[in-house]
Motif scaffolding. Structure first.
Motif, PDB file in Angstrom:
ATOM      1  N   ASN A 162     -14.645  -3.325   8.889  1.00 22.34           N
ATOM      2  CA  ASN A 162     -15.125  -3.800   7.578  1.00 22.34           C
ATOM      3  C   ASN A 162     -13.963  -4.428   6.820  1.00 22.34           C
ATOM      4  N   PRO A 163     -14.043  -5.718   6.470  1.00 26.55           N
ATOM      5  CA  PRO A 163     -12.912  -6.418   5.842  1.00 26.55           C
ATOM      6  C   PRO A 163     -12.464  -5.792   4.513  1.00 26.55           C
ATOM      7  N   LYS A 164     -13.363  -5.088   3.828  1.00 24.68           N
ATOM      8  CA  LYS A 164     -12.975  -4.556   2.510  1.00 24.68           C
ATOM      9  C   LYS A 164     -11.827  -3.563   2.623  1.00 24.68           C
ATOM     10  N   TYR A 165     -11.719  -2.882   3.752  1.00 22.51           N
ATOM     11  CA  TYR A 165     -10.636  -1.917   3.920  1.00 22.51           C
ATOM     12  C   TYR A 165      -9.294  -2.626   4.103  1.00 22.51           C
ATOM     13  N   ALA A 166      -9.280  -3.712   4.886  1.00 19.57           N
ATOM     14  CA  ALA A 166      -8.056  -4.486   5.067  1.00 19.57           C
ATOM     15  C   ALA A 166      -7.641  -5.157   3.761  1.00 19.57           C
ATOM     16  N   LYS A 167      -8.621  -5.652   3.009  1.00 17.54           N
ATOM     17  CA  LYS A 167      -8.307  -6.300   1.727  1.00 17.54           C
ATOM     18  C   LYS A 167      -7.704  -5.302   0.741  1.00 17.54           C
ATOM     19  N   TYR A 168      -8.188  -4.068   0.773  1.00 19.10           N
ATOM     20  CA  TYR A 168      -7.627  -3.040  -0.111  1.00 19.10           C
ATOM     21  C   TYR A 168      -6.171  -2.758   0.260  1.00 19.10           C
ATOM     22  N   ILE A 169      -5.886  -2.667   1.558  1.00 19.97           N
ATOM     23  CA  ILE A 169      -4.513  -2.439   2.011  1.00 19.97           C
ATOM     24  C   ILE A 169      -3.600  -3.550   1.518  1.00 19.97           C
ATOM     25  N   ASP A 170      -4.084  -4.781   1.602  1.00 22.16           N
ATOM     26  CA  ASP A 170      -3.301  -5.941   1.165  1.00 22.16           C
ATOM     27  C   ASP A 170      -2.951  -5.831  -0.320  1.00 22.16           C
ATOM     28  N   LEU A 171      -3.938  -5.578  -1.141  1.00 18.83           N
ATOM     29  CA  LEU A 171      -3.705  -5.516  -2.584  1.00 18.83           C
ATOM     30  C   LEU A 171      -2.902  -4.280  -2.975  1.00 18.83           C
ATOM     31  N   PHE A 172      -3.166  -3.182  -2.290  1.00 19.11           N
ATOM     32  CA  PHE A 172      -2.447  -1.933  -2.551  1.00 19.11           C
ATOM     33  C   PHE A 172      -0.945  -2.152  -2.347  1.00 19.11           C
ATOM     34  N   LEU A 173      -0.584  -2.696  -1.181  1.00 24.92           N
ATOM     35  CA  LEU A 173       0.829  -2.859  -0.858  1.00 24.92           C
ATOM     36  C   LEU A 173       1.503  -3.867  -1.783  1.00 24.92           C
ATOM     37  N   ARG A 174       0.813  -4.956  -2.063  1.00 28.66           N
ATOM     38  CA  ARG A 174       1.400  -5.965  -2.934  1.00 28.66           C
ATOM     39  C   ARG A 174       1.678  -5.368  -4.317  1.00 28.66           C
ATOM     40  N   ASP A 175       0.701  -4.637  -4.825  1.00 32.84           N
ATOM     41  CA  ASP A 175       0.841  -4.026  -6.147  1.00 32.84           C
ATOM     42  C   ASP A 175       1.972  -3.001  -6.144  1.00 32.84           C
ATOM     43  N   PHE A 176       1.990  -2.148  -5.108  1.00 32.02           N
ATOM     44  CA  PHE A 176       2.994  -1.083  -5.065  1.00 32.02           C
ATOM     45  C   PHE A 176       4.407  -1.639  -4.960  1.00 32.02           C
ATOM     46  N   ILE A 177       4.616  -2.595  -4.061  1.00 34.98           N
ATOM     47  CA  ILE A 177       5.978  -3.099  -3.829  1.00 34.98           C
ATOM     48  C   ILE A 177       6.518  -3.813  -5.055  1.00 34.98           C
ATOM     49  N   ILE A 178       5.672  -4.624  -5.699  1.00 33.58           N
ATOM     50  CA  ILE A 178       6.125  -5.316  -6.910  1.00 33.58           C
ATOM     51  C   ILE A 178       6.459  -4.299  -8.005  1.00 33.58           C
ATOM     52  N   LYS A 179       5.623  -3.271  -8.144  1.00 41.15           N
ATOM     53  CA  LYS A 179       5.856  -2.239  -9.163  1.00 41.15           C
ATOM     54  C   LYS A 179       7.122  -1.443  -8.849  1.00 41.15           C
ATOM     55  N   SER A 180       7.467  -1.305  -7.560  1.00 39.98           N
ATOM     56  CA  SER A 180       8.639  -0.509  -7.179  1.00 39.98           C
ATOM     57  C   SER A 180       9.952  -1.241  -7.426  1.00 39.98           C
ATOM     58  N   ASP A 237       0.672  -3.091 -17.737  1.00 38.46           N
ATOM     59  CA  ASP A 237       1.341  -4.207 -17.068  1.00 38.46           C
ATOM     60  C   ASP A 237       0.504  -4.797 -15.941  1.00 38.46           C
ATOM     61  N   GLY A 238      -0.715  -4.261 -15.753  1.00 30.10           N
ATOM     62  CA  GLY A 238      -1.590  -4.789 -14.708  1.00 30.10           C
ATOM     63  C   GLY A 238      -1.381  -4.176 -13.348  1.00 30.10           C
ATOM     64  N   HIS A 239      -0.475  -3.190 -13.256  1.00 29.80           N
ATOM     65  CA  HIS A 239      -0.234  -2.485 -11.994  1.00 29.80           C
ATOM     66  C   HIS A 239      -0.778  -1.067 -12.096  1.00 29.80           C
ATOM     67  N   ARG A 240      -1.072  -0.485 -10.931  1.00 31.99           N
ATOM     68  CA  ARG A 240      -1.423   0.932 -10.932  1.00 31.99           C
ATOM     69  C   ARG A 240      -0.207   1.745 -11.372  1.00 31.99           C
ATOM     70  N   ASP A 241      -0.475   2.879 -11.985  1.00 32.36           N
ATOM     71  CA  ASP A 241       0.614   3.752 -12.433  1.00 32.36           C
ATOM     72  C   ASP A 241       1.020   4.651 -11.270  1.00 32.36           C
ATOM     73  N   TRP A 242       1.989   4.188 -10.485  1.00 29.85           N
ATOM     74  CA  TRP A 242       2.415   4.940  -9.303  1.00 29.85           C
ATOM     75  C   TRP A 242       3.249   6.167  -9.659  1.00 29.85           C
ATOM     76  N   TYR A 243       3.444   6.393 -10.951  1.00 31.01           N
ATOM     77  CA  TYR A 243       4.142   7.604 -11.410  1.00 31.01           C
ATOM     78  C   TYR A 243       3.145   8.661 -11.897  1.00 31.01           C
ATOM     79  N   TYR A 244       1.872   8.367 -11.767  1.00 24.56           N
ATOM     80  CA  TYR A 244       0.812   9.279 -12.224  1.00 24.56           C
ATOM     81  C   TYR A 244       0.906  10.603 -11.474  1.00 24.56           C
ATOM     82  N   LYS A 245       0.860  11.725 -12.212  1.00 23.13           N
ATOM     83  CA  LYS A 245       1.069  13.055 -11.646  1.00 23.13           C
ATOM     84  C   LYS A 245      -0.237  13.819 -11.392  1.00 23.13           C
ATOM     85  N   GLY A 246      -1.348  13.110 -11.401  1.00 16.89           N
ATOM     86  CA  GLY A 246      -2.609  13.779 -11.100  1.00 16.89           C
ATOM     87  C   GLY A 246      -3.174  14.505 -12.303  1.00 16.89           C
ATOM     88  N   PRO A 247      -4.361  15.070 -12.151  1.00 16.65           N
ATOM     89  CA  PRO A 247      -5.054  15.705 -13.284  1.00 16.65           C
ATOM     90  C   PRO A 247      -4.341  16.948 -13.817  1.00 16.65           C
TER      91      PRO A 247
END
Length: 552
Positions: free
Chosen positions: A118-136, A80-90
């Motif tokens: 370093n802006p890349k860290y803030a950009k990751y936070i932005d995309l992480f949260l957007r992806d997680f909240i929509i998936k939730s 679905d284009g989102h990270r699998d936030w239900y992933y249980k690890g290896p």
């Protein structure tokens, strides 16, 4: 927008746009309100100077590789284009999924961004949260046990998101969409912690998160009710959750500290909001610190009782000593290097917890023992009644099995052993261990069960619930001659012949050998202990190390 009290001072422009049904403008004004306001001023940060500095651990997280309880796993992308936030690890461990959804890894990236710019860290936070909240979405509005909507994870995220929302409020790398998604999801988090919270330690974490949402975001319609409910609920819980001797009822050193941390967090939240707490709240926190200070081992570590984890309490005790003006606690924690020597001790008994802490002194090489004659505990219990742990000369000698793990491969293999009597320094009867017992004590241990004098400590109790056995009782008495030795007397009452095994678990660093007369001794360079059997029994001595079959 329906979640907000639009009559809140400063929200006038938001309300005007909302009444005109200009939702886009209303959302813009809502973000302007936060960006130019002073709500949660303690969380607002000056943005760092832009740089290209990097931190390796954070760069690993940017690849969606999270390390949870020392297990490294990469969260995959779903179809679905989102990270699998239900992933249980290896290891297919649900504990891995739960912990990764508390967003401690995101807080680590946030702190690295503030450190490096370093802006890349803030950009990751932005995309992480957007992806997680929509998936939730959608919020299920019911008590759950899966990885996204479970109480502890919900509570942890409220605390992390509060820091990130205000800390990066005026950062150009955080999009308005992400900020609005956070503001729309936080009331769902609060609703969950308000309506589906658990009891005991979980309650302290979930209710402190509810108070966090209420005070960091007072603009929500329900914020006043959230805070009032939080104060009432956590105050009632504290009374039921902490014994008069200051010990949290789960009787697990690790979770005692978790409860303490959340009670303290709650007090800080209410202090910032100028909301008074009952007088006993502060007193109970002080008593909880007092327990930690007086139970700490000479090496600064806490006990491994029940589901406790090994770890140092030294810094925590020193912090508490400063907060509550107790230089005697500091003296204990520092082995007398600073602070003032206590007028009491060096041994202490906690009558509600049923724990005898024996010491020869407060120095780093002191003899130390922990003797458990109390109730089973209200959570995280082990079947370890009458267990003894001993250390001396800075070395662990007789030890508790510890927690191992809750879920996954390690837990499947070792959890039964860790929780059972066989993982403790107690007694097996006909190869059977203890059954569960009293969850919470109604009364303290009676005074005829213990005595602390200048030159000795004494305590005893009995236990009579063993799996598949009837008419058996184990009574154990412990007599410690200060600075010299311990005498342990085990008395078994039974209606028929029984096989009795007394178990003594040595720390794996100890070198063990047998001497004539059934004496077992360590052969350490420093810090030695002998177990000397007395009486007429012809004991058979078995050495067991690393055994897995026929049983752990």
């Amino acid at each position: 927008l329906d979640q907000f009290n639009l009559d809140f001072k400063g929200m006038e422009k938001v309300k005007q746009a909302y009444l005109k049904n200009d939702i886009q403008l209303a959302c813009t004004e809502l973000l302007n309100y936060y960006k130019t306001g002073n709500t949660a001023a303690y969380l607002r940060k000056v943005q760092p100077v832009i740089s290209s500095k990097t931190v390796a651990e954070a760069d690993t997280i940017l690849k969606n590789v999270f390390v949870v309880q020392n297990v490294r796993g990469q969260v995959p992308w779903g179809p679905d284009g989102h990270r699998d936030w239900y992933y249980k690890g290896p290891n297919n461990d649900r504990e891995w999924a739960w912990l990764s959804n508390r967003h401690s890894q995101l807080l680590e990236v946030y702190n690295v961004y503030l450190e490096t710019g370093n802006p890349k860290y803030a950009k990751y936070i932005d995309l992480f949260l957007r992806d997680f909240i929509i998936k939730s979405m959608p919020y299920p509005a019911e008590k759950g046990s899966e990885s996204i909507w479970r109480g502890l994870e919900v509570a942890a995220r409220v605390k992390v998101w509060s820091q990130i929302f205000y800390g990066l409020l005026n950062n150009p790398n955080i999009s308005p969409a992400t900020q609005l998604l956070m503001l729309s999801s936080l009331p769902d988090h609060a609703h969950y912690n308000r309506n589906f919270h658990a009891g005991n330690n979980w309650l302290t974490m979930e209710i402190s998160a509810l108070a966090t949402a209420a005070t960091n975001f007072p603009e929500y319609k329900n914020a006043p009710e959230w805070l009032d409910y939080s104060i009432k609920t956590i105050s009632e819980s504290m009374i039921g959750q902490v014994y008069p001797d200051g010990v949290q009822t789960e009787l697990t050193s690790h979770y005692h500290n978790v409860a303490l941390a959340n009670f303290e967090l709650f007090k800080e939240i209410c202090d910032r909001a100028n909301k008074p707490l009952p007088d006993f709240f502060n007193n109970t926190i002080e008593n909880m610190y007092s327990y930690i200070a007086h139970a700490v081992r000479p090496d600064g570590n806490r006990n491994l009782n029940n589901d406790g984890d090994l770890g140092s309490d030294r810094d925590l005790i020193i912090e508490g000593a400063k907060k509550y003006s107790h230089p005697d606690w500091e003296y204990i924690a520092t082995n007398g290097l600073s602070g003032i020597k206590p007028r009491t001790g060096p041994s202490y008994f906690f009558p509600w917890a049923g724990q005898l802490i024996s010491r020869s002194g407060f120095d780093a090489d002191a003899q130390y023992s922990f003797f458990d004659i109390g109730p089973w505990g209200s959570g995280h219990q082990h079947n370890d009644k009458l267990h003894i742990s001993i250390s001396a000369f800075g070395k662990d000698l007789l030890v508790d099995a510890g927690r191992f793990a809750y879920t996954g491969e390690v837990a499947e293999k070792f959890r039964f052993y860790a929780r059972g009597t066989q993982g403790h320094n107690s007694v097996l009867i006909d190869e059977k261990g203890q059954e569960p017992d009293i969850l919470v004590a109604d009364n303290p241990i009676k005074e005829n069960h213990f005595k602390i004098a200048s030159d000795f400590d004494y305590a005893w109790n009995s236990f009579d619930k063993y799996f598949d056995l009837e008419n058996v009782k184990h009574k154990r008495s412990l007599f410690y001659v200060r600075g010299e030795f311990w005498v342990v007397v085990d008395n078994l009452e039974t209606d028929s012949p029984r096989k009795i095994e007394t178990l003594w678990h040595w720390h794996p660093d100890c070198e063990i050998y047998q001497k004539p007369g059934g004496i077992i001794s360590t052969n350490n360079e420093k810090g030695n202990l002998e177990i000397i059997p007395v009486g007429k029994s012809d004991w058979k001595v078995d050495f067991v190390k690393g055994q897995e079959k026929p049983e752990i």
